[in-house]
Design a protein around this motif. Structure first.
Motif, short mmCIF file in Angstrom:
data_model
loop_
_atom_site.label_atom_id
_atom_site.label_comp_id
_atom_site.label_asym_id
_atom_site.label_seq_id
_atom_site.Cartn_x
_atom_site.Cartn_y
_atom_site.Cartn_z
N LEU B 65 0.85 -1.19 0.00
CA LEU B 65 0.00 0.00 0.00
C LEU B 65 0.89 1.24 0.00
CD1 LEU B 65 -2.67 -1.10 2.63
CD2 LEU B 65 -3.07 -0.71 0.18
N ALA B 66 0.45 2.28 -0.69
CA ALA B 66 1.20 3.53 -0.80
C ALA B 66 2.61 3.28 -1.33
CB ALA B 66 1.24 4.28 0.54
N GLU B 78 -11.66 2.13 -11.69
CA GLU B 78 -10.59 1.20 -11.33
C GLU B 78 -9.35 1.97 -10.85
OE1 GLU B 78 -11.38 -1.87 -10.82
OE2 GLU B 78 -13.32 -1.25 -11.62
N LEU B 80 -9.45 4.75 -9.27
CA LEU B 80 -9.79 5.21 -7.93
C LEU B 80 -9.71 4.05 -6.93
CD1 LEU B 80 -10.66 7.73 -6.42
CD2 LEU B 80 -13.03 7.17 -6.94
N ARG B 81 -10.13 2.88 -7.37
CA ARG B 81 -10.13 1.71 -6.49
C ARG B 81 -8.70 1.39 -6.00
NH1 ARG B 81 -14.42 -1.47 -6.80
NH2 ARG B 81 -14.73 -1.21 -9.04
N LEU B 83 -6.22 3.60 -5.80
CA LEU B 83 -5.55 4.80 -5.28
C LEU B 83 -4.76 4.53 -4.00
CD1 LEU B 83 -5.02 7.81 -5.43
CD2 LEU B 83 -7.21 8.22 -4.31
N PRO B 84 -5.26 3.67 -3.08
CA PRO B 84 -4.48 3.43 -1.85
C PRO B 84 -3.08 2.88 -2.13
CG PRO B 84 -6.72 2.61 -1.57
CD PRO B 84 -6.57 3.01 -3.01
N LEU B 86 -1.06 4.09 -4.44
CA LEU B 86 -0.20 5.14 -5.00
C LEU B 86 0.63 5.80 -3.91
CD1 LEU B 86 0.39 6.65 -7.72
CD2 LEU B 86 -1.32 8.34 -6.98
N LYS B 87 1.93 6.00 -4.18
CA LYS B 87 2.78 6.76 -3.26
C LYS B 87 2.27 8.20 -3.17
CE LYS B 87 7.32 4.59 -3.74
NZ LYS B 87 8.63 4.66 -4.41
N HIS B 123 -7.73 14.14 -4.98
CA HIS B 123 -6.83 13.36 -4.13
C HIS B 123 -5.42 13.21 -4.68
CE1 HIS B 123 -10.62 12.06 -2.28
NE2 HIS B 123 -9.89 11.75 -1.23
#
Lengths: 591, 198
Positions: B65-66, B78, B80-81, B83-84, B86-87, B123
């Motif tokens: 994650l991130a 997808e 957006l789904r 997104l968690p 992404l750094k 975001h």
């Protein structure tokens, strides 16, 4: 030293398993497809001429084929998913007594997280019950290496060996050093009734051998440095792990000491005791069942495991860091997003059959395949799903519990491949025991869910040779079903009449609905395009009811066909009572 | 150093093939590669995520994650789904062309890609929005949107190689009859990145 440059290839875990079997000199492989294991025999098929591989109708048959090949002296392979091992368990448990002649290896793929399975069982537990050794690789390179090692162990210890995979390993790619195919030591069949005929008198002598074999392997395991190794780093934390969780450990805790196990059944006791003595705090990090943890505790070694890590689902590096370091990731939270559940494809013949069943308010005992999606909205026709082949048996059980009138609005739904896998047995039972159920075999001419594998009814083998074709109709008739009707899956009116007639009948009947999978690339059905005449469309929404992904509503509520998604099955055309959907005189390009 | 790239799309959009093209190109550049795909039932219209990890010491096949330097969203929801993943300073490239879930056309709800894009704009700092429909028109087919998005990703400079390296891979891997269309898509994508909404 070789002057040849080392060839390295990026391989899926499953492709690496196949490569390992090839390099180990395997000459016979048999399998039934099942995600996430399906690509293994598909990758083996390329070595046609050097080895034989086949699709068997089920995992039990695949296992038995491999056992026979091994008895005759060949190195043999059977592959399956975790639930397939249940089907193959009967031959496996006794093959464990018989042992091997040529090496005998199973590659079994588990599915933590249940990406595409009906349960989350742990193959290591099955192997422990069967007293069969288990190797667990952690990347594609090890997937190949461990299969080769599994054949050595199999022949050295006279035992079948399981190589356990998981979805994450089977479906991830890593670099693999490609090696040469070896020719294993030549073995011939030797008549040995005491070893190969498992009647009680012989089995009573073999069981102590199995116990002794496991003890010997346990004693040797600590010295198997190519499988089990201690990586000492910071000694405040020590983690026992194996397989893909090892990668999570290295990612999340690069400084921690690790005991990486490649042989996970039986466990190397001395090595574990040695490692435990080196570290302050001992953890066991294993997905699914606490197999290693319970054994470690039973030896009186204090450790932490399932009180911290879940029994369910797939693990991750994030999970480990959260538990060990109480670290929560500052990942951006996401606003609400529409879900995207899997659906039957546009043009799927199953949708057509389900739409008729829904109209008739029929209940369906379901089975395992694409058509299980008939349980999802908007169809909601499938009401039970247990395992491969269960539909017909469960319907029969309902009838025997409550009488024949109880199932007058029920059918059993099963696909062609699943019917041949194990549904045929239940149909025999239904006929034999005086059932009156209606069975619908949805024949789409392929094993579709796992990605189009051939089966005994498709006329082709795994390695591409033409094959005789099982007639489903004749097969049903042969077990005593007197009313078997084949019908085009999109023939809505006749199908409706037939379903009404057959569920009312006080006798077993079978309806075989036919139309190839809409995604079939070999001999695809010729299909026309359709368009909506907005002048005629009354925006009633009837055509939308079966839930075709290619249909949407425009601003006025009228139906729109998405030409990119449409596979031209004509279900909407047949459903519209006003003739608002027209056939266009052009054929859809299937490429 | 590790470069993490996540490709998120819908079954049938070619995310898996796109991830293979990235992996193969990275190999040619001498990088180590790991990839992982969630493909279970995705052939039936579910979501697909491909994790591609490039670098010397990559252990987990999954991006944490991130942890993604780049997320390529083949579809707004997808993107957006995932997104968690992404750094905080990671780049996201997203195609505007929305694919409605079938459950949506049956329910009274109305899924609009634009809502998803709005959420992304709120975001994501390093967001690149590409007009998917324009790309599809320029390419002449929706089937090479994946290649076009790869072209955009390569142009973004996060992957450690540019469109020229990808072009080599396409030439080596694709059969002749698909090559012209895909080469064109690659250039369309690279151009779209330069002209897209940053």
């Amino acid at each position: 030293m070789s002057d040849k440059k080392q060839v390295r290839k990026l391989l899926l875990g499953n492709e690496a398993f196949a490569r390992g079997a090839y390099e180990a000199g395997v000459t016979v492989a048999s399998a039934y497809p099942g995600t996430p294991s399906t690509e293994i025999p598909e990758a083996l098929a390329q070595y046609k001429g050097e080895l034989y591989c086949e699709w068997a109708p089920n995992e039990k048959v695949a296992m038995e084929v491999a056992i026979g090949a091994s008895m005759s002296g060949a190195r043999a392979l059977a592959t399956m998913k975790h639930v397939g091992l249940n089907v193959a368990a009967d031959p496996l448990f006794t093959a464990a007594y018989i042992g091997v002649n040529g090496g005998l290896v199973l590659v079994v793929a588990d599915d933590p997280g249940m990406y595409s399975s009906q349960n989350e069982q742990d193959t290591r537990m099955m192997a422990r019950a069967a007293h069969v050794p288990v190797l667990e690789p952690a990347d594609s390179q090890e997937a190949k290496d461990y299969v080769i090692k599994a054949y050595e162990i199999s022949e050295e210890y006279d035992t079948p060996v399981i190589v356990r995979s998981t979805t994450r390993l089977s479906h991830s790619q890593g670099l693999v050093n490609i090696g040469e195919r070896i020719t294993p030591p030549a073995k011939t069949y030797e008549k040995n009734i005491a070893k190969n005929v498992m009647v009680p008198a012989n089995a009573q002598k073999r069981h102590p051998f199995v116990v002794a074999r496991e003890e010997r392997l346990t004693a040797d395991a600590s010295a198997m440095a190519d499988l089990n190794r201690i990586e000492l780093r910071d000694r405040s934390i020590g983690i026992i792990t194996s397989g893909i969780p090892y990668q999570y450990v290295r990612e999340a805790c690069p400084d921690a000491s690790v005991l990486k196990l490649g042989l996970v059944n039986p466990l190397p006791r001395r090595l574990i005791e040695e490692f435990a003595a080196e570290v302050d705090e001992l953890y066991v990090f294993e997905e699914l069942e606490p197999l290693m943890e319970e054994q470690v505790r039973a030896w009186g070694i204090a450790c932490k495991g399932k009180e911290l890590f879940p029994l369910v689902g797939e693990y991750s590096a994030n999970l480990l860091r959260k538990v060990l370091y109480n670290e929560t990731v500052e990942a951006r939270t996401v606003p609400e997003i529409p879900g995207r559940p899997p659906v039957l494809c546009p043009g799927c013949p199953h949708r057509s059959v389900f739409s008729v069943m829904k109209k008739l308010k029929l209940h369906a005992a379901g089975d395992i395949g694409c058509y299980t999606l008939g349980a999802s909205p908007p169809l909601g026709v499938i009401e039970t799903t247990v395992c491969m082949g269960a539909s017909i048996g469960t319907l029969h059980g309902m009838e025997k519990a409550h009488g024949k009138d109880y199932i007058k609005n029920w059918v059993a739904v099963i696909g062609d491949s699943t019917f041949l896998h194990s549904g045929i047995n239940s149909l025999m039972n239904m006929v034999y025991n005086g059932g009156t159920g209606t069975v619908v075999i949805m024949d789409n001419s392929i094993t579709a869910m796992t990605g189009h594998q051939h089966n005994p009814a498709t006329g082709k083998t795994l390695q591409g040779d033409p094959a005789p074709t099982v007639s489903l109709k004749k097969l049903c008739e042969a077990v005593g079903v007197r009313h078997v009707t084949e019908m085009y899956a999109f023939d809505l009116k006749d199908l409706e009449a037939l379903l009404k007639q057959e569920v009312a009948r006080d006798e077993v009947s079978v309806i075989i609905t036919q139309s190839p999978c809409a995604l079939l690339k070999e001999n695809p059905p010729i299909r026309n395009q359709y368009k909506v005449d907005a002048e005629i469309c009354r925006a009633c929404g009837l055509c939308l009811k079966p839930g075709c992904p290619a249909l949407t509503k425009d601003a006025n509520g009228k139906t729109k066909i998405n030409d990119t998604l449409c596979n031209g099955c004509g279900l909407c055309f047949r459903t519209c009572p006003f003739g608002a959907i027209k056939m266009v005189d052009s054929v859809i390009d299937q490429i | 150093m590790i470069i993490n790239c996540l490709l998120a799309g819908v079954g049938g959009q070619g995310t898996v093939l796109a991830s293979k093209l990235i992996a193969q190109t990275a190999l040619q550049q001498g990088l180590q590669v790991r990839t992982s795909e969630t493909i279970g039932m995705s052939q039936r219209g579910g979501c697909v995520a491909s994790h591609v990890r490039l670098g010397d010491k990559v252990y987990s096949p999954l991006i944490p994650l991130a942890g993604a330097d780049l997320v390529i969203g083949f579809e707004p929801a997808e993107a957006l789904r995932y997104l968690p993943y992404l750094k905080p300073d990671g780049v996201m490239i997203v195609s505007t062309t929305a694919i409605k879930p079938v459950s949506d056309s049956l329910a009274k709800t109305d899924y609009r890609g634009e809502d998803m894009l709005e959420a992304l704009r709120a975001h994501v700092q390093r967001l690149v929005v590409l007009d998917g429909n324009a790309i599809i028109t320029a390419c002449g087919s929706p089937k090479v949107l994946n290649t076009a998005l790869l072209g955009a990703a390569a142009e973004a400079g996060v992957l450690g190689f540019g469109p020229a390296a990808l072009e080599e891979t396409l030439r080596a891997m694709l059969p002749a009859k698909y090559l012209t269309m895909n080469l064109n898509a690659l250039h369309v994508g690279a151009l779209a990145y330069r002209e897209g909404e940053h």
